[in-house]
Enzyme design. Structure first.
Site, PDB file in Angstrom:
ATOM      1  N   GLY A  10      18.136  24.625   7.144  1.00 29.63           N
ATOM      2  CA  GLY A  10      19.133  24.042   6.257  1.00 29.63           C
ATOM      3  C   GLY A  10      18.501  23.566   4.959  1.00 29.63           C
ATOM      4  CG  ASP A 128      18.788  15.785  11.523  1.00 33.47           C
ATOM      5  OD1 ASP A 128      19.669  15.329  10.771  1.00 33.47           O
ATOM      6  OD2 ASP A 128      18.995  16.716  12.321  1.00 33.47           O
ATOM      7  NE  ARG A 163      44.402   4.211   7.618  1.00 26.46           N
ATOM      8  CZ  ARG A 163      44.933   4.699   6.486  1.00 26.46           C
ATOM      9  NH1 ARG A 163      44.117   5.004   5.464  1.00 26.46           N
ATOM     10  NH2 ARG A 163      46.217   4.870   6.349  1.00 26.46           N
ATOM     11  CG  MET A 170      24.474  16.323   8.881  1.00 22.10           C
ATOM     12  SD  MET A 170      23.556  17.423   7.771  1.00 22.10           S
ATOM     13  CE  MET A 170      24.839  18.634   7.421  1.00 22.10           C
ATOM     14  NE  ARG A 172      21.502  20.968  16.160  1.00 21.24           N
ATOM     15  CZ  ARG A 172      22.532  21.749  16.510  1.00 21.24           C
ATOM     16  NH1 ARG A 172      22.875  21.869  17.780  1.00 21.24           N
ATOM     17  NH2 ARG A 172      23.203  22.403  15.592  1.00 21.24           N
ATOM     18  CG  HIS A 272      27.086  21.535   4.886  1.00 17.92           C
ATOM     19  ND1 HIS A 272      28.070  21.682   5.826  1.00 17.92           N
ATOM     20  CD2 HIS A 272      26.064  22.327   5.287  1.00 17.92           C
ATOM     21  CE1 HIS A 272      27.680  22.540   6.743  1.00 17.92           C
ATOM     22  NE2 HIS A 272      26.463  22.952   6.453  1.00 17.92           N
ATOM     23  CB  VAL A 273      28.708  15.787   0.975  1.00 14.39           C
ATOM     24  CG1 VAL A 273      28.805  14.641   1.976  1.00 14.39           C
ATOM     25  CG2 VAL A 273      28.690  15.243  -0.450  1.00 14.39           C
ATOM     26  NE  ARG A 275      22.501  21.536   4.804  1.00 12.49           N
ATOM     27  CZ  ARG A 275      22.496  22.185   5.951  1.00 12.49           C
ATOM     28  NH1 ARG A 275      21.997  21.600   7.021  1.00 12.49           N
ATOM     29  NH2 ARG A 275      22.969  23.409   6.038  1.00 12.49           N
TER      30      ARG A 275
END
Length: 342
Positions: A10, A128, A163, A170, A172, A272-273, A275
Site C-alpha cells: 500500500g 500500521d 448521537r 486502519m 489489520r 485510504h484517506v 495514507r
C-alpha cells in the site's frame, strides 16, 4: 554501480522522500546510477523500469504516494517468477536492489536475498507501524494526524445531534493508529485487534457518557474482533499474499450500539484517506534518514539488511528478523488508556 529501487504494498506518505534521499546521496556522493522499477515487484518481474536521476526526484519531498507506483504483486507466486526477476535485473545491469515496503514486500526481498543471492537492502514502510525491528515506520505519524483531525471534527457533530459516532481506522493486526489517534482525539472507546471487545461493555460505556449529557466517539481498528465473533470482511477475496480485504466492523458495531442502547449511531470509515496526501514533517524526516542509510548499506555491501529506527539512531537489522513477527500493542499500554473509556 547501478542500483534498483522499488516501492511495494500500500502507498503511504514518505515514500517519495526515501526515493529522493537514496538518489541524491547515491549520485552526488557515490556516483551510482539508478533504475526505478514500476509498481512494486511487478517491475522486476515484467521488466518495467524508469530512469531515476536527480532531476527525476526534484520537488517530490512533500508529495504523497510514490512516483514509482506500487502493487501487491508477489513474484514468488508467479510462474517462473524468480527466474524472470533475476533475468530482468541482469538485463538492466542492476547490481543491488533497495526494496521499500512492509511485511509482505520485505518478506519477498528476504527470500530473494537469502535463497537466491539477489543483493537487497530493505526500508520499512507501513502506516500500521507493526514491524517489530523498528520503533517507528514512516507514514504512521501522518496517518495518526489525519485520524486525530477527523476525530476532532466529529466531536462537534456528535454533540450537536447527541448521537454516537463510530470512527473506523486502519489496523489489520495492530491497533497503533487507533490507540494513538483515539487517545489524542479524546475518544471515549478505543477498540484494537489485540484485545477482543465485549459489545455489552462498549454499550455500557456509551450509556454512561449519555447520562453525563455527552455524545461519545468510538474509535475501532478495522481488524478489531468482538468476543465470540468473527472478523468482518469486505468480501471473501484474497490478495496475492493471502490477505482478506477488511471493512465493515465500524458499521456492524454502530448497528449493534443502536439495537442495544436505542441511541442513534453513525459510522465514518477513514479508509485510504489516512495514507493519502502530503507527509508530516516527522515522516519526511524519518523517510529521508532511512533513504540516506539504505544507500550507505549498499555502498558497504551490507545486503540482506533493513534500516530501522531504534531510539534516535538508524541501525541495520537482518530483514528476516525484521519480518519474523509483528509489533502489536502491549496489553499494559492498552490498559493504561482505559481510564478514559466510558
Amino acid at each position: 554501480m547501478r542500483v534498483g529501487v522499488l516501492t511495494g504494498g500500500g502507498d503511504c506518505p514518505g515514500l517519495n522522500a526515501v526515493i529522493r534521499a537514496v538518489v541524491r546521496k547515491g549520485v552526488q556522493e557515490y556516483g551510482y546510477d539508478f533504475t526505478g522499477f514500476r509498481d512494486g515487484w511487478r517491475g522486476p518481474l515484467e521488466g518495467d523500469t524508469v530512469r531515476l536521476d536527480i532531476p527525476a526526484v526534484r520537488g517530490i519531498l512533500p508529495r504523497g504516494g510514490t512516483i514509482l507506483g506500487s502493487s501487491r504483486t508477489n513474484p514468488l507466486q508467479a510462474e517462473n517468477g524468480i527466474r524472470q526477476v533475476k533475468e530482468n535485473l541482469a538485463k538492466y545491469e542492476v547490481d543491488a536492489l533497495i526494496v521499500i515496503g512492509g511485511e509482505d514486500t520485505l518478506g519477498v526481498a528476504t527470500r530473494l536475498s537469502d535463497e537466491y543471492g539477489i543483493k537487497c537492502v530493505g526500508v520499512p514502510k507501513t502506516i500500521d507501524n507493526d514491524l517489530s525491528a523498528t520503533d517507528y515506520t514512516f507514514g504512521f505519524n501522518t496517518a495518526v494526524g489525519i485520524a486525530t483531525e477527523a476525530i476532532d471534527r466529529l466531536h462537534t457533530t456528535a454533540e450537536s445531534h447527541m448521537r454516537v459516532l463510530v470512527v473506523e481506522v486502519m489496523g489489520r493486526h495492530a491497533g497503533w493508529i487507533a490507540l494513538h489517534s483515539g487517545l489524542a482525539g479524546g475518544a471515549n472507546v478505543i477498540l484494537i485487534p489485540e484485545q477482543r471487545f465485549d459489545v455489552e461493555r462498549v454499550c455500557g460505556w456509551i450509556t454512561s457518557r449519555f447520562k453525563a449529557s455527552y455524545a461519545p466517539i468510538v474509535v475501532v481498528a478495522e481488524g478489531a474482533l468482538p468476543q465470540g465473533g468473527e472478523m468482518v470482511l469486505k468480501d471473501g477475496t484474497l490478495d496475492s499474499f493471502g490477505h482478506v480485504r477488511l471493512s465493515g466492523v465500524g458499521e456492524w458495531l454502530a448497528k449493534e450500539i443502536e439495537k442495544r442502547t436505542g441511541k442513534e449511531a453513525r459510522t465514518t470509515v477513514l479508509g485510504h484517506v489516512q495514507r493519502g496526501g502530503t507527509p508530516s514533517a516527522f515522516d519526511r524526516w524519518l523517510a529521508t534518514r532511512f533513504g540516506l542509510h539504505a544507500i550507505e548499506a549498499v555502498r558497504d555491501g551490507d545486503f540482506g539488511k533493513m534500516v530501522a529506527l531504534q531510539g534516535t539512531d538508524i541501525v541495520r537489522v537482518p530483514m528476516g528478523e525484521a519480518t519474523a513477527r509483528l509489533k502489536t500493542v502491549d496489553p499494559e499500554l492498552y490498559a493504561e488508556v482505559g481510564v478514559f473509556f466510558g
